[in-house]
Design a protein around this motif. Structure first.
Motif, PDB file in Angstrom:
ATOM      1  N   HIS A 157       0.585  -1.197   0.007  1.00  0.00           N
ATOM      2  CA  HIS A 157       0.241  -0.093  -0.125  1.00  0.00           C
ATOM      3  C   HIS A 157       0.642   1.491   0.010  1.00  0.00           C
ATOM      4  O   HIS A 157       0.441   2.253  -0.173  1.00  0.00           O
ATOM      5  CB  HIS A 157      -0.889   0.069   1.227  1.00  0.00           C
ATOM      6  N   THR A 158       2.106   1.218   0.348  1.00  0.00           N
ATOM      7  CA  THR A 158       3.006   2.482   0.299  1.00  0.00           C
ATOM      8  C   THR A 158       3.984   2.357  -0.926  1.00  0.00           C
ATOM      9  O   THR A 158       4.520   3.376  -1.427  1.00  0.00           O
ATOM     10  CB  THR A 158       3.865   2.706   1.506  1.00  0.00           C
ATOM     11  N   GLY A 159       4.161   1.088  -1.546  1.00  0.00           N
ATOM     12  CA  GLY A 159       5.117   0.989  -2.626  1.00  0.00           C
ATOM     13  C   GLY A 159       6.654   1.200  -1.993  1.00  0.00           C
ATOM     14  O   GLY A 159       7.552   1.522  -2.918  1.00  0.00           O
ATOM     15  N   VAL A 160       6.914   1.172  -0.787  1.00  0.00           N
ATOM     16  CA  VAL A 160       8.092   1.398  -0.116  1.00  0.00           C
ATOM     17  C   VAL A 160       8.688  -0.205   0.532  1.00  0.00           C
ATOM     18  O   VAL A 160       7.621  -0.846   1.221  1.00  0.00           O
ATOM     19  CB  VAL A 160       8.045   2.518   0.728  1.00  0.00           C
ATOM     20  N   ARG A 161       9.806  -0.598   0.693  1.00  0.00           N
ATOM     21  CA  ARG A 161      10.370  -1.609   1.231  1.00  0.00           C
ATOM     22  C   ARG A 161      10.086  -1.572   2.730  1.00  0.00           C
ATOM     23  O   ARG A 161      10.671  -0.612   3.219  1.00  0.00           O
ATOM     24  CB  ARG A 161      11.923  -2.068   0.810  1.00  0.00           C
ATOM     25  N   ALA A 162       9.758  -2.570   3.196  1.00  0.00           N
ATOM     26  CA  ALA A 162       9.692  -2.598   4.669  1.00  0.00           C
ATOM     27  C   ALA A 162      10.926  -3.268   5.384  1.00  0.00           C
ATOM     28  O   ALA A 162      11.537  -3.991   4.836  1.00  0.00           O
ATOM     29  CB  ALA A 162       8.470  -3.537   5.212  1.00  0.00           C
ATOM     30  N   THR A 163      11.528  -2.329   6.382  1.00  0.00           N
ATOM     31  CA  THR A 163      12.676  -2.800   7.039  1.00  0.00           C
ATOM     32  C   THR A 163      12.697  -3.412   8.411  1.00  0.00           C
ATOM     33  O   THR A 163      13.635  -4.011   8.937  1.00  0.00           O
ATOM     34  CB  THR A 163      13.684  -1.654   6.998  1.00  0.00           C
ATOM     35  N   GLY A 164      11.514  -3.484   8.929  1.00  0.00           N
ATOM     36  CA  GLY A 164      11.340  -4.069  10.269  1.00  0.00           C
ATOM     37  C   GLY A 164       9.941  -3.894  10.696  1.00  0.00           C
ATOM     38  O   GLY A 164       8.851  -2.969  10.091  1.00  0.00           O
ATOM     39  N   ASP A 165       9.537  -4.561  11.755  1.00  0.00           N
ATOM     40  CA  ASP A 165       8.020  -4.255  12.348  1.00  0.00           C
ATOM     41  C   ASP A 165       8.249  -4.545  13.823  1.00  0.00           C
ATOM     42  O   ASP A 165       9.177  -5.376  14.417  1.00  0.00           O
ATOM     43  CB  ASP A 165       7.151  -5.025  11.676  1.00  0.00           C
TER      44      ASP A 165
ATOM     45  N   PRO B  63       5.322  -5.542  17.058  1.00  0.00           N
ATOM     46  CA  PRO B  63       3.868  -6.033  17.158  1.00  0.00           C
ATOM     47  C   PRO B  63       3.111  -4.807  18.004  1.00  0.00           C
ATOM     48  O   PRO B  63       3.495  -4.335  19.149  1.00  0.00           O
ATOM     49  CB  PRO B  63       3.669  -7.210  17.963  1.00  0.00           C
ATOM     50  N   LEU B  64       1.734  -4.714  17.640  1.00  0.00           N
ATOM     51  CA  LEU B  64       0.640  -3.908  18.481  1.00  0.00           C
ATOM     52  C   LEU B  64      -0.133  -4.922  18.819  1.00  0.00           C
ATOM     53  O   LEU B  64       0.205  -6.337  19.106  1.00  0.00           O
ATOM     54  CB  LEU B  64       0.042  -2.930  17.663  1.00  0.00           C
ATOM     55  N   SER B  65      -1.542  -4.989  19.211  1.00  0.00           N
ATOM     56  CA  SER B  65      -2.475  -5.767  19.550  1.00  0.00           C
ATOM     57  C   SER B  65      -2.660  -6.764  18.138  1.00  0.00           C
ATOM     58  O   SER B  65      -2.740  -6.367  17.046  1.00  0.00           O
ATOM     59  CB  SER B  65      -3.676  -5.224  19.941  1.00  0.00           C
ATOM     60  N   GLY B  66      -3.139  -8.011  18.678  1.00  0.00           N
ATOM     61  CA  GLY B  66      -3.481  -9.002  17.653  1.00  0.00           C
ATOM     62  C   GLY B  66      -2.722  -9.364  16.468  1.00  0.00           C
ATOM     63  O   GLY B  66      -1.213  -9.344  16.792  1.00  0.00           O
ATOM     64  N   ASP B  67      -3.024  -9.096  15.286  1.00  0.00           N
ATOM     65  CA  ASP B  67      -1.851  -9.275  13.932  1.00  0.00           C
ATOM     66  C   ASP B  67      -1.469  -7.880  13.569  1.00  0.00           C
ATOM     67  O   ASP B  67      -0.895  -7.488  12.588  1.00  0.00           O
ATOM     68  CB  ASP B  67      -2.723  -9.936  12.898  1.00  0.00           C
ATOM     69  N   SER B  68      -1.918  -6.856  14.120  1.00  0.00           N
ATOM     70  CA  SER B  68      -1.542  -5.370  13.870  1.00  0.00           C
ATOM     71  C   SER B  68      -0.246  -5.113  14.303  1.00  0.00           C
ATOM     72  O   SER B  68       0.387  -5.789  15.164  1.00  0.00           O
ATOM     73  CB  SER B  68      -2.389  -4.161  14.556  1.00  0.00           C
ATOM     74  N   ALA B  69       0.612  -4.264  13.547  1.00  0.00           N
ATOM     75  CA  ALA B  69       1.905  -3.986  13.844  1.00  0.00           C
ATOM     76  C   ALA B  69       2.303  -2.389  13.201  1.00  0.00           C
ATOM     77  O   ALA B  69       1.489  -1.869  12.461  1.00  0.00           O
ATOM     78  CB  ALA B  69       2.945  -4.933  13.024  1.00  0.00           C
ATOM     79  N   VAL B  70       3.506  -1.947  13.900  1.00  0.00           N
ATOM     80  CA  VAL B  70       3.852  -0.759  13.466  1.00  0.00           C
ATOM     81  C   VAL B  70       5.059  -1.248  12.679  1.00  0.00           C
ATOM     82  O   VAL B  70       5.995  -2.055  13.078  1.00  0.00           O
ATOM     83  CB  VAL B  70       4.753   0.062  14.658  1.00  0.00           C
ATOM     84  N   VAL B  71       5.149  -0.520  11.260  1.00  0.00           N
ATOM     85  CA  VAL B  71       6.182  -1.506  10.293  1.00  0.00           C
ATOM     86  C   VAL B  71       6.991  -0.107   9.844  1.00  0.00           C
ATOM     87  O   VAL B  71       6.412   1.146   9.495  1.00  0.00           O
ATOM     88  CB  VAL B  71       5.445  -1.769   8.927  1.00  0.00           C
ATOM     89  N   SER B  72       8.185  -0.252  10.213  1.00  0.00           N
ATOM     90  CA  SER B  72       9.209   0.664   9.613  1.00  0.00           C
ATOM     91  C   SER B  72       9.820   0.546   7.991  1.00  0.00           C
ATOM     92  O   SER B  72       9.731  -0.624   7.581  1.00  0.00           O
ATOM     93  CB  SER B  72      10.389   0.396  10.354  1.00  0.00           C
ATOM     94  N   LEU B  73       9.445   1.473   7.514  1.00  0.00           N
ATOM     95  CA  LEU B  73       9.727   1.667   5.927  1.00  0.00           C
ATOM     96  C   LEU B  73      11.240   2.172   5.542  1.00  0.00           C
ATOM     97  O   LEU B  73      11.892   3.019   6.387  1.00  0.00           O
ATOM     98  CB  LEU B  73       8.738   2.456   5.351  1.00  0.00           C
ATOM     99  N   ALA B  74      11.769   1.711   4.387  1.00  0.00           N
ATOM    100  CA  ALA B  74      13.218   2.271   3.937  1.00  0.00           C
ATOM    101  C   ALA B  74      13.329   3.767   3.855  1.00  0.00           C
ATOM    102  O   ALA B  74      14.472   3.980   4.013  1.00  0.00           O
ATOM    103  CB  ALA B  74      13.337   1.387   2.714  1.00  0.00           C
ATOM    104  N   ASP B  75      12.020   4.431   3.595  1.00  0.00           N
ATOM    105  CA  ASP B  75      12.410   5.878   3.523  1.00  0.00           C
ATOM    106  C   ASP B  75      12.276   6.519   4.703  1.00  0.00           C
ATOM    107  O   ASP B  75      12.267   7.849   4.889  1.00  0.00           O
ATOM    108  CB  ASP B  75      11.156   6.387   2.708  1.00  0.00           C
ATOM    109  N   GLY B  76      12.199   5.764   5.976  1.00  0.00           N
ATOM    110  CA  GLY B  76      12.424   6.376   7.147  1.00  0.00           C
ATOM    111  C   GLY B  76      10.975   6.416   8.005  1.00  0.00           C
ATOM    112  O   GLY B  76      11.165   6.878   9.158  1.00  0.00           O
ATOM    113  N   ARG B  77       9.867   6.520   7.324  1.00  0.00           N
ATOM    114  CA  ARG B  77       8.797   6.550   8.054  1.00  0.00           C
ATOM    115  C   ARG B  77       8.353   5.252   8.733  1.00  0.00           C
ATOM    116  O   ARG B  77       8.942   4.064   8.354  1.00  0.00           O
ATOM    117  CB  ARG B  77       7.669   6.541   6.958  1.00  0.00           C
TER     118      ARG B  77
END
Length: 288
Positions: free
Chosen positions: A11-19, A21-35
């Motif tokens: 959905h962002t078109g940017v490579r994920a570099t890490g994550d 977990p939050l609750s359940g299957d949700s997560a904070v995902v770090s992107l290669a552009d720093g976001r």
């Protein structure tokens, strides 16, 4: 594999570099552009679509900070990650003024869904129907009280005599509701956990159950589970509403239990126990 990282990349078109977990299957995902983005799995059919529509609708005016929606599909919602901060008076008062402005934006009808939002939506883990009505009492009765009372009775959480108290509230709702006013653009689930005090010094609204409704419902939910600095939020809200030419109508303090019926009934069908007693107490207070 279809997980948070894959959804973030899709959905962002940017490579994920890490994550993380939050609750359940949700997560904070770090992107290669720093976001960082939050990737949430929906709680049921149309849950992600409903939340995305609500976020866009609430955020389109820019009155209250709302996370940007980066993408949505049947399983996943990808939105901004907003780092957490601490409550402070300035943010509370700014939030109160902003919420009054958002409510003044209005909605097409009581019970209207956000644009492109489904009629069968969600509040937390419970289903919630958005169906347009001409007046608030009929909407609140048919879509926010009666369905949950029926579920609670079916599960043995209310007796027949206890359910009759809610029937009386619904019958008397036109007189209990106070002065009629136009539908407002509601967050719909504004308990303290969805009032996000951010590191940028502002208050953001997250996880909406957005619909057209009565603004006192949002205000009553702010009171229900201990929103920080609530007196400052509500004081600023009242002043802003007055300045906008739409002051809160007489008796709004006494109507708080009436507007708390909906979230208390939702908690009753989800969790039972003490919430059933709280809902019954609120119904009796509304009648008093």
């Amino acid at each position: 594999m279809n997980g948070p990282r894959q959804a973030a990349e899709r959905h962002t078109g940017v490579r994920a570099t890490g994550d993380r977990p939050l609750s359940g299957d949700s997560a904070v995902v770090s992107l290669a552009d720093g976001r960082d983005v939050v990737v949430k799995r929906g709680s049921g059919p149309d849950a992600t679509v409903a939340e995305a529509a609500g976020l866009r609708w609430l955020g389109e005016s820019g009155d209250v900070p709302i996370p940007t929606v980066h993408g949505v599909d049947d399983d996943w919602l990808v939105i901004d990650h907003v780092p957490e901060g601490k409550p402070h008076v300035g943010a509370a008062e700014a939030f109160g003024r902003a919420l009054a402005t958002l409510h003044a934006r209005s909605a097409p009808a009581f019970g209207s869904a956000p644009p492109d939002g489904p009629a069968e939506a969600w509040i937390g883990l419970a289903r919630m129907r958005n169906e347009p009505h001409d007046d608030w009492p009929s909407f609140y009765t048919r879509c926010r009280v009666e369905p949950y009372v029926r579920q609670a009775v079916d599960r043995g959480l209310f007796s027949t005599s206890e359910a009759a108290v809610f029937d009386t509230v619904c019958t008397r709702l036109p007189e209990l509701a106070g002065t009629p006013e136009p539908p407002s653009r509601l967050h719909g689930d504004a308990w303290s956990g969805n009032v996000h005090w951010a590191s940028d010094g502002r208050v953001w609204l997250i996880d909406p159950a957005a619909h057209g409704g009565h603004r006192e419902t949002d205000l009553a939910m702010l009171r229900l589970f201990g929103t920080p600095l609530l007196d400052h939020v509500l004081g600023a809200y009242r002043e802003a509403a007055q300045d906008l030419g739409c002051p809160l109508t007489p008796g709004h303090e006494q109507r708080v239990p009436l507007h708390q019926l909906f979230p208390l009934l939702v908690h009753t069908v989800l969790f039972g126990g003490g919430y059933a007693r709280q809902a019954l107490t609120a119904a009796r207070a509304a009648l008093a």
